[in-house]
Scaffold this motif. Sequence first.
Motif, PDB file in Angstrom:
ATOM      1  N   PRO A 145      49.129  35.844  37.551  1.00 56.78           N
ATOM      2  CA  PRO A 145      48.212  36.493  36.609  1.00 56.78           C
ATOM      3  C   PRO A 145      47.132  35.519  36.143  1.00 56.78           C
ATOM      4  N   GLY A 146      45.906  35.994  36.099  1.00 58.87           N
ATOM      5  CA  GLY A 146      44.790  35.151  35.687  1.00 58.87           C
ATOM      6  C   GLY A 146      44.140  34.388  36.815  1.00 58.87           C
ATOM      7  N   ALA A 147      44.634  34.561  38.046  1.00 57.12           N
ATOM      8  CA  ALA A 147      44.039  33.862  39.188  1.00 57.12           C
ATOM      9  C   ALA A 147      42.588  34.314  39.368  1.00 57.12           C
ATOM     10  N   PRO A 148      41.662  33.378  39.556  1.00 55.87           N
ATOM     11  CA  PRO A 148      40.252  33.756  39.713  1.00 55.87           C
ATOM     12  C   PRO A 148      40.026  34.574  40.982  1.00 55.87           C
ATOM     13  N   VAL A 149      39.218  35.616  40.839  1.00 58.09           N
ATOM     14  CA  VAL A 149      38.779  36.413  41.986  1.00 58.09           C
ATOM     15  C   VAL A 149      37.366  35.962  42.317  1.00 58.09           C
ATOM     16  N   LEU A 150      37.128  35.631  43.594  1.00 56.75           N
ATOM     17  CA  LEU A 150      35.861  35.049  44.011  1.00 56.75           C
ATOM     18  C   LEU A 150      35.161  35.939  45.024  1.00 56.75           C
ATOM     19  N   THR A 151      33.833  35.857  45.047  1.00 53.59           N
ATOM     20  CA  THR A 151      33.058  36.558  46.055  1.00 53.59           C
ATOM     21  C   THR A 151      33.083  35.753  47.352  1.00 53.59           C
ATOM     22  N   GLU A 152      32.463  36.301  48.398  1.00 55.88           N
ATOM     23  CA  GLU A 152      32.414  35.613  49.687  1.00 55.88           C
ATOM     24  C   GLU A 152      31.704  34.270  49.568  1.00 55.88           C
ATOM     25  N   ALA A 153      30.716  34.207  48.626  1.00 56.23           N
ATOM     26  CA  ALA A 153      29.969  32.960  48.425  1.00 56.23           C
ATOM     27  C   ALA A 153      30.673  32.001  47.477  1.00 56.23           C
ATOM     28  N   GLY A 154      31.848  32.376  46.981  1.00 54.81           N
ATOM     29  CA  GLY A 154      32.594  31.509  46.079  1.00 54.81           C
ATOM     30  C   GLY A 154      32.239  31.666  44.616  1.00 54.81           C
ATOM     31  N   GLN A 155      31.435  32.679  44.283  1.00 54.23           N
ATOM     32  CA  GLN A 155      31.082  32.917  42.887  1.00 54.23           C
ATOM     33  C   GLN A 155      32.209  33.666  42.182  1.00 54.23           C
ATOM     34  N   ALA A 156      32.328  33.440  40.871  1.00 58.88           N
ATOM     35  CA  ALA A 156      33.364  34.105  40.087  1.00 58.88           C
ATOM     36  C   ALA A 156      33.050  35.595  39.947  1.00 58.88           C
ATOM     37  N   ALA A 157      34.027  36.434  40.287  1.00 57.73           N
ATOM     38  CA  ALA A 157      33.865  37.884  40.144  1.00 57.73           C
ATOM     39  C   ALA A 157      34.760  38.440  39.047  1.00 57.73           C
ATOM     40  N   GLY A 158      35.785  37.681  38.655  1.00 55.23           N
ATOM     41  CA  GLY A 158      36.700  38.144  37.629  1.00 55.23           C
ATOM     42  C   GLY A 158      38.043  37.469  37.757  1.00 55.23           C
ATOM     43  N   LYS A 159      39.086  38.122  37.226  1.00 53.57           N
ATOM     44  CA  LYS A 159      40.436  37.554  37.251  1.00 53.57           C
ATOM     45  C   LYS A 159      41.445  38.623  37.597  1.00 53.57           C
ATOM     46  N   TYR A 160      42.436  38.197  38.363  1.00 53.93           N
ATOM     47  CA  TYR A 160      43.553  39.080  38.679  1.00 53.93           C
ATOM     48  C   TYR A 160      44.412  39.250  37.433  1.00 53.93           C
TER      49      TYR A 160
ATOM     50  N   LEU B 108      40.465  42.337  36.477  1.00 52.98           N
ATOM     51  CA  LEU B 108      39.324  42.493  35.581  1.00 52.98           C
ATOM     52  C   LEU B 108      38.113  41.901  36.293  1.00 52.98           C
ATOM     53  N   LEU B 109      37.199  42.766  36.726  1.00 54.88           N
ATOM     54  CA  LEU B 109      36.097  42.344  37.591  1.00 54.88           C
ATOM     55  C   LEU B 109      34.753  42.764  37.017  1.00 54.88           C
ATOM     56  N   ARG B 110      33.726  41.989  37.356  1.00 53.60           N
ATOM     57  CA  ARG B 110      32.358  42.374  37.041  1.00 53.60           C
ATOM     58  C   ARG B 110      31.973  43.550  37.938  1.00 53.60           C
ATOM     59  N   SER B 111      31.446  44.585  37.330  1.00 48.78           N
ATOM     60  CA  SER B 111      31.184  45.817  38.068  1.00 48.78           C
ATOM     61  C   SER B 111      30.236  45.613  39.239  1.00 48.78           C
TER      62      SER B 111
ATOM     63  N   SER C  85      46.500  26.751  49.045  1.00 44.65           N
ATOM     64  CA  SER C  85      45.132  26.541  49.525  1.00 44.65           C
ATOM     65  C   SER C  85      44.703  27.566  50.569  1.00 44.65           C
ATOM     66  N   GLY C  86      45.392  28.693  50.614  1.00 43.11           N
ATOM     67  CA  GLY C  86      44.990  29.765  51.509  1.00 43.11           C
ATOM     68  C   GLY C  86      44.106  30.767  50.783  1.00 43.11           C
ATOM     69  N   LEU C  87      43.593  31.736  51.526  1.00 44.31           N
ATOM     70  CA  LEU C  87      42.760  32.794  50.960  1.00 44.31           C
ATOM     71  C   LEU C  87      43.434  34.133  51.200  1.00 44.31           C
ATOM     72  N   VAL C  88      43.444  34.958  50.160  1.00 40.64           N
ATOM     73  CA  VAL C  88      43.960  36.318  50.279  1.00 40.64           C
ATOM     74  C   VAL C  88      42.814  37.265  49.958  1.00 40.64           C
ATOM     75  N   ALA C  89      42.422  38.072  50.927  1.00 43.49           N
ATOM     76  CA  ALA C  89      41.327  39.014  50.730  1.00 43.49           C
ATOM     77  C   ALA C  89      41.814  40.239  49.962  1.00 43.49           C
ATOM     78  N   LEU C  90      40.948  40.802  49.140  1.00 45.40           N
ATOM     79  CA  LEU C  90      41.287  42.011  48.407  1.00 45.40           C
ATOM     80  C   LEU C  90      40.080  42.923  48.323  1.00 45.40           C
ATOM     81  N   THR C  91      40.362  44.187  48.136  1.00 46.29           N
ATOM     82  CA  THR C  91      39.327  45.203  48.017  1.00 46.29           C
ATOM     83  C   THR C  91      39.509  45.933  46.704  1.00 46.29           C
ATOM     84  N   ALA C  92      38.427  46.062  45.936  1.00 44.40           N
ATOM     85  CA  ALA C  92      38.452  46.818  44.689  1.00 44.40           C
ATOM     86  C   ALA C  92      37.928  48.228  44.947  1.00 44.40           C
ATOM     87  N   SER C  93      38.411  49.183  44.189  1.00 35.54           N
ATOM     88  CA  SER C  93      37.976  50.573  44.357  1.00 35.54           C
ATOM     89  C   SER C  93      37.749  51.219  43.000  1.00 35.54           C
TER      90      SER C  93
END
Length: 358
Positions: A297-312, A323-326, A340-348
Amino acid sequence: MAAAALLRGAAPGCGGPAWSWRLRAAPRRHLAHSGCCQGADSTSGATWACFLLGERALVRVRGPDSVPFLLGLLTNELPLPGPAVGEASTSARAGYAHFLNVQGRTLYDVILYGLPERPGEQPTFLLECDSSACDALQTHLSLHKIRRKVTVEPCPELRVWAVLPRDPGDAGGAVPLRKKAECAAILTRDPRTACMGWRLLSQDEGSALVPGGRLGDLQDYHRHRYKQGVPEGVHDLPPGVALPLESNLAFMNGISFTKGCYIGQELTARTHHMGVIRKRLFPVQFSGAVPGGGIAPGAPVLTEAGQAAGKYRAGLGDVGLALLRSEKIKGPLHIRTSESGLVALTASVPDWWPTATK
């Protein structure tokens, strides 16, 4: 109030001593497990999936001052909305609301049940809350009681059930479930959104009293509500952290912007009237392998460019809430794991949200 006294006045068409006798005499039946709302079960004929929500508890508030007392603490209005078309006018009413702190942040999310009033009886409400926050909620209520003529007490004699149709298309339909349930203490539509089905408060044998019901796996219930973007409890709505409008309280019929003052109203009203809510709780689904320990909980959610989009925020398996920026939800998103891995996610955006938000 004894359990029998509560149950005598809570179910439509089952009033008086005969009703309480029928409940006590009802045989205990145990239901076989089945999956949640993945289509009708042709072999068993099950049309409903019933989930015993052991992590939800009930607090009873009763007394002549219970309405003004709760009005000063809850985000929503009283009296609660009347019964839907086709439902008995004597049935219990239900509404959704949050208790806030003075900074306007959520303390407890509750489903509020208003029991039918009979001549000579005091107004009585049941507050369904996260069981881990039950004691804290009672303390919160007691601190603000002052000289109000109200009694705050636990209600352990009733259990909380969620009842979902096995066919998702029936979730918002006018299915006469109330008429099918012969002996339910309280049976009402979930006030948050039609896709969450019904709420049933009963003694232990409750689910067996829904004809065509089968006991569902609790994980299926949580997966369903995460897919629908419905937060519930302290994991999804951390006390003192979550903001009610960012948590989509307005979408879930949980707030009145025309009622009188209540604790935490100032910030909430100001945010609403400004008309800008930049972040919201969105349902998310992971693609690829999720770490065995899940996402913190609270893990940062990042865009493809590495910008902050919100938090899990929280979830179960490959579904959850973040909780994501619209403006960031349409692009590729990911979370960096501790390995140090990446997990992709999709918001809807849930189908039941207002059209203007889509």
